[in-house]
Motif scaffolding. Structure first.
Motif, PDB file in Angstrom:
ATOM      1  N   ALA A 212       0.725  -1.063   0.030  1.00  0.00           N
ATOM      2  CA  ALA A 212       0.052  -0.014  -0.038  1.00  0.00           C
ATOM      3  C   ALA A 212       0.951   1.329   0.112  1.00  0.00           C
ATOM      4  O   ALA A 212       1.839   1.325   0.871  1.00  0.00           O
ATOM      5  CB  ALA A 212      -0.840   0.086   1.278  1.00  0.00           C
ATOM      6  N   VAL A 213       0.704   2.104  -1.126  1.00  0.00           N
ATOM      7  CA  VAL A 213       1.455   3.280  -1.083  1.00  0.00           C
ATOM      8  C   VAL A 213       0.534   4.487  -1.118  1.00  0.00           C
ATOM      9  O   VAL A 213      -0.806   4.129  -1.026  1.00  0.00           O
ATOM     10  CB  VAL A 213       2.262   3.504  -2.308  1.00  0.00           C
ATOM     11  CG1 VAL A 213       3.172   2.218  -2.343  1.00  0.00           C
ATOM     12  CG2 VAL A 213       1.670   3.240  -3.630  1.00  0.00           C
ATOM     13  N   PHE A 214       0.984   5.697  -0.973  1.00  0.00           N
ATOM     14  CA  PHE A 214       0.260   6.945  -1.294  1.00  0.00           C
ATOM     15  C   PHE A 214       0.045   7.473  -2.576  1.00  0.00           C
ATOM     16  O   PHE A 214       1.316   7.547  -3.293  1.00  0.00           O
ATOM     17  CB  PHE A 214       0.737   7.961  -0.275  1.00  0.00           C
ATOM     18  CG  PHE A 214       0.934   7.666   1.265  1.00  0.00           C
ATOM     19  CD1 PHE A 214       0.380   6.586   1.797  1.00  0.00           C
ATOM     20  CD2 PHE A 214       2.043   8.327   1.888  1.00  0.00           C
ATOM     21  CE1 PHE A 214       0.660   6.340   3.076  1.00  0.00           C
ATOM     22  CE2 PHE A 214       2.340   8.099   3.313  1.00  0.00           C
ATOM     23  CZ  PHE A 214       1.599   6.952   3.791  1.00  0.00           C
ATOM     24  N   PRO A 281      -9.634   0.908  -5.934  1.00  0.00           N
ATOM     25  CA  PRO A 281      -8.395   1.504  -6.423  1.00  0.00           C
ATOM     26  C   PRO A 281      -8.566   2.041  -8.008  1.00  0.00           C
ATOM     27  O   PRO A 281      -8.028   2.889  -8.417  1.00  0.00           O
ATOM     28  CB  PRO A 281      -7.414   0.094  -6.491  1.00  0.00           C
ATOM     29  CG  PRO A 281      -7.955  -0.205  -5.414  1.00  0.00           C
ATOM     30  CD  PRO A 281      -9.422  -0.257  -5.359  1.00  0.00           C
ATOM     31  N   SER A 282      -9.464   1.173  -8.772  1.00  0.00           N
ATOM     32  CA  SER A 282      -9.696   1.768 -10.211  1.00  0.00           C
ATOM     33  C   SER A 282     -10.221   3.008 -10.064  1.00  0.00           C
ATOM     34  O   SER A 282     -10.276   4.012 -11.089  1.00  0.00           O
ATOM     35  CB  SER A 282     -10.453   0.674 -10.837  1.00  0.00           C
ATOM     36  OG  SER A 282     -11.731   0.646 -10.488  1.00  0.00           O
ATOM     37  N   GLU A 283     -10.974   3.473  -9.046  1.00  0.00           N
ATOM     38  CA  GLU A 283     -11.559   4.830  -8.921  1.00  0.00           C
ATOM     39  C   GLU A 283     -10.395   5.852  -8.363  1.00  0.00           C
ATOM     40  O   GLU A 283     -10.646   7.014  -8.761  1.00  0.00           O
ATOM     41  CB  GLU A 283     -12.783   4.687  -8.112  1.00  0.00           C
ATOM     42  CG  GLU A 283     -14.040   3.793  -8.544  1.00  0.00           C
ATOM     43  CD  GLU A 283     -15.046   4.096  -7.390  1.00  0.00           C
ATOM     44  OE1 GLU A 283     -16.232   4.604  -7.760  1.00  0.00           O
ATOM     45  OE2 GLU A 283     -14.847   3.495  -6.386  1.00  0.00           O
ATOM     46  N   PRO A 294      -9.979  13.743  -2.432  1.00  0.00           N
ATOM     47  CA  PRO A 294      -9.092  13.504  -1.384  1.00  0.00           C
ATOM     48  C   PRO A 294      -7.652  14.078  -1.550  1.00  0.00           C
ATOM     49  O   PRO A 294      -7.286  14.182  -2.783  1.00  0.00           O
ATOM     50  CB  PRO A 294      -9.039  11.888  -1.207  1.00  0.00           C
ATOM     51  CG  PRO A 294      -9.549  11.583  -2.630  1.00  0.00           C
ATOM     52  CD  PRO A 294     -10.345  12.608  -3.191  1.00  0.00           C
ATOM     53  N   VAL A 295      -6.966  14.715  -0.531  1.00  0.00           N
ATOM     54  CA  VAL A 295      -5.684  15.105  -0.752  1.00  0.00           C
ATOM     55  C   VAL A 295      -4.656  13.842  -1.067  1.00  0.00           C
ATOM     56  O   VAL A 295      -3.891  13.846  -1.868  1.00  0.00           O
ATOM     57  CB  VAL A 295      -5.398  15.855   0.470  1.00  0.00           C
ATOM     58  CG1 VAL A 295      -3.767  16.383   0.588  1.00  0.00           C
ATOM     59  CG2 VAL A 295      -6.142  17.012   0.755  1.00  0.00           C
ATOM     60  N   VAL A 296      -4.937  12.619  -0.223  1.00  0.00           N
ATOM     61  CA  VAL A 296      -4.169  11.504  -0.245  1.00  0.00           C
ATOM     62  C   VAL A 296      -5.097  10.267  -0.562  1.00  0.00           C
ATOM     63  O   VAL A 296      -6.060   9.874   0.243  1.00  0.00           O
ATOM     64  CB  VAL A 296      -3.475  11.107   1.245  1.00  0.00           C
ATOM     65  CG1 VAL A 296      -2.395  10.299   0.895  1.00  0.00           C
ATOM     66  CG2 VAL A 296      -2.517  12.409   1.521  1.00  0.00           C
ATOM     67  N   THR A 297      -4.707   9.564  -1.305  1.00  0.00           N
ATOM     68  CA  THR A 297      -5.338   8.315  -1.620  1.00  0.00           C
ATOM     69  C   THR A 297      -4.169   6.962  -1.374  1.00  0.00           C
ATOM     70  O   THR A 297      -3.268   6.995  -1.684  1.00  0.00           O
ATOM     71  CB  THR A 297      -5.678   8.341  -3.159  1.00  0.00           C
ATOM     72  OG1 THR A 297      -6.687   9.100  -3.256  1.00  0.00           O
ATOM     73  CG2 THR A 297      -6.438   6.882  -3.478  1.00  0.00           C
ATOM     74  N   ILE A 298      -4.757   6.206  -0.674  1.00  0.00           N
ATOM     75  CA  ILE A 298      -3.832   4.879  -0.085  1.00  0.00           C
ATOM     76  C   ILE A 298      -4.371   4.101  -1.154  1.00  0.00           C
ATOM     77  O   ILE A 298      -5.667   3.585  -1.096  1.00  0.00           O
ATOM     78  CB  ILE A 298      -4.108   4.757   1.326  1.00  0.00           C
ATOM     79  CG1 ILE A 298      -3.288   5.888   2.136  1.00  0.00           C
ATOM     80  CG2 ILE A 298      -3.186   3.379   1.600  1.00  0.00           C
ATOM     81  CD1 ILE A 298      -3.729   5.793   3.701  1.00  0.00           C
ATOM     82  N   MET A 299      -3.334   3.270  -1.784  1.00  0.00           N
ATOM     83  CA  MET A 299      -3.854   2.474  -2.800  1.00  0.00           C
ATOM     84  C   MET A 299      -2.829   1.297  -2.983  1.00  0.00           C
ATOM     85  O   MET A 299      -1.608   1.423  -2.669  1.00  0.00           O
ATOM     86  CB  MET A 299      -4.180   2.997  -4.026  1.00  0.00           C
ATOM     87  CG  MET A 299      -2.874   3.841  -4.325  1.00  0.00           C
ATOM     88  SD  MET A 299      -3.261   4.968  -5.804  1.00  0.00           S
ATOM     89  CE  MET A 299      -4.075   4.030  -7.099  1.00  0.00           C
ATOM     90  N   PRO A 300      -3.173   0.063  -3.493  1.00  0.00           N
ATOM     91  CA  PRO A 300      -2.076  -0.916  -4.105  1.00  0.00           C
ATOM     92  C   PRO A 300      -1.107  -0.350  -4.847  1.00  0.00           C
ATOM     93  O   PRO A 300      -1.444   0.669  -5.999  1.00  0.00           O
ATOM     94  CB  PRO A 300      -2.922  -1.853  -4.714  1.00  0.00           C
ATOM     95  CG  PRO A 300      -4.267  -1.966  -4.050  1.00  0.00           C
ATOM     96  CD  PRO A 300      -4.482  -0.298  -4.099  1.00  0.00           C
ATOM     97  N   TYR A 301       0.200  -0.479  -4.935  1.00  0.00           N
ATOM     98  CA  TYR A 301       1.111  -0.099  -5.666  1.00  0.00           C
ATOM     99  C   TYR A 301       0.972  -0.083  -7.179  1.00  0.00           C
ATOM    100  O   TYR A 301       1.266   0.541  -8.045  1.00  0.00           O
ATOM    101  CB  TYR A 301       2.538  -0.905  -5.264  1.00  0.00           C
ATOM    102  CG  TYR A 301       3.833  -0.693  -6.154  1.00  0.00           C
ATOM    103  CD1 TYR A 301       4.072   1.019  -6.408  1.00  0.00           C
ATOM    104  CD2 TYR A 301       4.506  -1.461  -6.896  1.00  0.00           C
ATOM    105  CE1 TYR A 301       5.359   1.107  -7.195  1.00  0.00           C
ATOM    106  CE2 TYR A 301       5.588  -1.128  -7.342  1.00  0.00           C
ATOM    107  CZ  TYR A 301       5.973   0.304  -7.565  1.00  0.00           C
ATOM    108  OH  TYR A 301       7.336   0.642  -8.472  1.00  0.00           O
ATOM    109  N   PHE A 302       0.191  -1.363  -7.526  1.00  0.00           N
ATOM    110  CA  PHE A 302      -0.281  -1.572  -8.907  1.00  0.00           C
ATOM    111  C   PHE A 302      -0.780  -0.375  -9.526  1.00  0.00           C
ATOM    112  O   PHE A 302      -0.503  -0.158 -10.840  1.00  0.00           O
ATOM    113  CB  PHE A 302      -1.072  -2.914  -9.088  1.00  0.00           C
ATOM    114  CG  PHE A 302      -1.681  -2.996 -10.515  1.00  0.00           C
ATOM    115  CD1 PHE A 302      -1.111  -3.614 -11.268  1.00  0.00           C
ATOM    116  CD2 PHE A 302      -2.876  -2.578 -10.430  1.00  0.00           C
ATOM    117  CE1 PHE A 302      -1.528  -3.740 -12.757  1.00  0.00           C
ATOM    118  CE2 PHE A 302      -3.607  -2.720 -11.735  1.00  0.00           C
ATOM    119  CZ  PHE A 302      -2.662  -3.345 -12.593  1.00  0.00           C
TER     120      PHE A 302
END
Length: 409
Positions: A212-214, A281-283, A294-302
């Protein structure tokens, strides 16, 4: 040229055949592609190659993104690979990450036609896309009282599925499973002085991880410093400003558990306060186009592969480590000799490279180059923490604390 389209195809031709690519074209600045009339007007007169030259976007990278979007859609529309065999000696169940499910199953089919040919007739398997969730598997496990009825191999991410004492955790604690992958040491990224993913009790094996990255929208920072760590995310500056992958249960649970381990219940409360929204994540990759951004989205690296360099969304690998959700591979100890060739395949360099190179899910296989800088760290719960806690109960407690703070808002 790809198996789906040609670089000289018009945007309209590509989007007509593969509507799932429309959002990607919108994300690089071709606004109006969601409107059919505008799409005809714009798309029929411009080829893919010309469009990308206009936007100064790398053709090879964007073509890969288009293929990923098409493959992802195919994985959702064809969500299950299932072979039923009433006389099977080997039964496999699990969940495969959507971005790599198709190439993994293609590789598995080739293996069964070749090296695994003598085992193919003895196997029964059901391997669903991650988008289907794990409830179907949980329901089956909750009803199972006899270890002989259990599947012989399980593949999936998910702390609750593998460690909850009502589910697989019940059988793992009784020594039903054994790591038979033959990997004495994992990839150096996951076997060093700071982190060791290899199970010291030899019950569980891991074949890869989902980090999980930002993703930071620099246009929405509004004077705030760029967040560089999980500690930064929990600061008051980012209250009501962070999108979390709530719909991705495996990764979200990993985030809850790691925040609880490192920052306690207060950390979970702060995480609840920082929540802006929960998106798939696709959104997330197009979140900069939403009104409530959102200022920050936390999502899978992919999913960071889909971000355009010139846009406002900037990927950040947390300095204190990307929280990881491991992709587990469990195999029955009682059938060790029979299962060994199948386990060898799923733990192989070939599968590791599909996970790592196709899906940006770093592999633990020591022969795989994950192409990720050693400066990038990973945040891992550690086996002591896992074995010393009832993970099912702990996940529920973490969720309750997190949700209470959302309700309070």
């Amino acid at each position: 040229m790809t198996k789906y389209f040609n670089v000289n195809d018009s945007l309209y031709a590509i989007t007509e055949r593969y509507p799932e690519t429309i959002d990607l074209f919108e994300s690089i600045g071709f606004e109006g592609m969601n409107n059919e009339n505008q799409r005809k007007l714009i798309g029929k007169s411009i080829t893919l190659e010309t469009a990308l030259k206009m936007k100064k976007i790398n053709l090879e990278v964007f073509t890969e993104n288009l293929e990923d979007a098409i493959n992802h859609n195919k994985a959702i529309n064809d969500e299950t690979d299932k072979v039923t065999n009433n006389n099977a000696d080997i039964k496999i169940e699990g969940i495969l990450p959507c971005p790599v499910r198709i190439p993994l199953m293609e590789s598995f089919s080739k293996w069964m036609e070749g090296t695994g040919n003598n085992l193919a007739a003895k196997m029964e398997y059901e391997l669903k896309a991650a988008s289907m969730g794990v409830d179907w598997l949980k329901e089956s496990l909750e009803k199972t009282e006899d270890p002989d009825i259990l599947s012989d191999i399980f593949i999936s991410a998910g702390f609750d599925l593998f460690f909850d004492k009502k589910l697989i955790g019940k059988w793992a604690s009784k020594g039903v499973f054994e790591d038979i992958t033959k990997m004495k040491h994992y990839n150096k990224e996951f076997d060093n002085e700071e982190i060791c993913l290899k199970d010291p009790n030899n019950n569980y094996s891991i074949i890869g991880v989902v980090p999980a990255v930002f993703l930071v929208n620099i246009e929405e920072l509004d004077g705030r410093d760029m967040p560089k760590s999980w500690e930064d995310i929990l600061k008051p500056d980012f209250e009501n400003s962070v999108s979390l992958p709530i719909g991705d249960f495996d990764l979200f649970n990993a985030i809850l558990l790691n925040i609880h381990q490192k920052y306690g219940e207060e950390g979970l409360r702060k995480l609840g306060k920082c929540l802006s929204t929960g998106m798939h994540p696709s959104e997330m990759v197009k979140s900069h186009r939403k009104q409530d951004k959102p200022v920050v989205t936390i999502m899978p690296y992919f999913f960071t592969k889909m971000i355009k360099n010139e846009g406002p969304m900037k990927p950040v690998w947390p300095l204190d480590g990307a929280i990881i959700s491991p992709i587990f591979l469990l195999s029955k100890k009682s059938k060790k000799d029979m299962l060994e060739p199948v386990v060898d395949f799923f733990a192989s360099k070939e599968v590791g490279e599909i996970l790592s190179h196709n899906g940006k899910f770093p592999s633990v296989n020591p022969e795989v180059d994950n192409m990720i800088s050693m400066e990038h760290k990973y945040m891992w719960l550690g086996w002591d923490y896992i074995y010393n806690n009832d993970m099912g109960e702990l996940i529920n407690r973490c969720e309750n604390i997190f949700n209470e703070n959302i309700d309070a808002k």
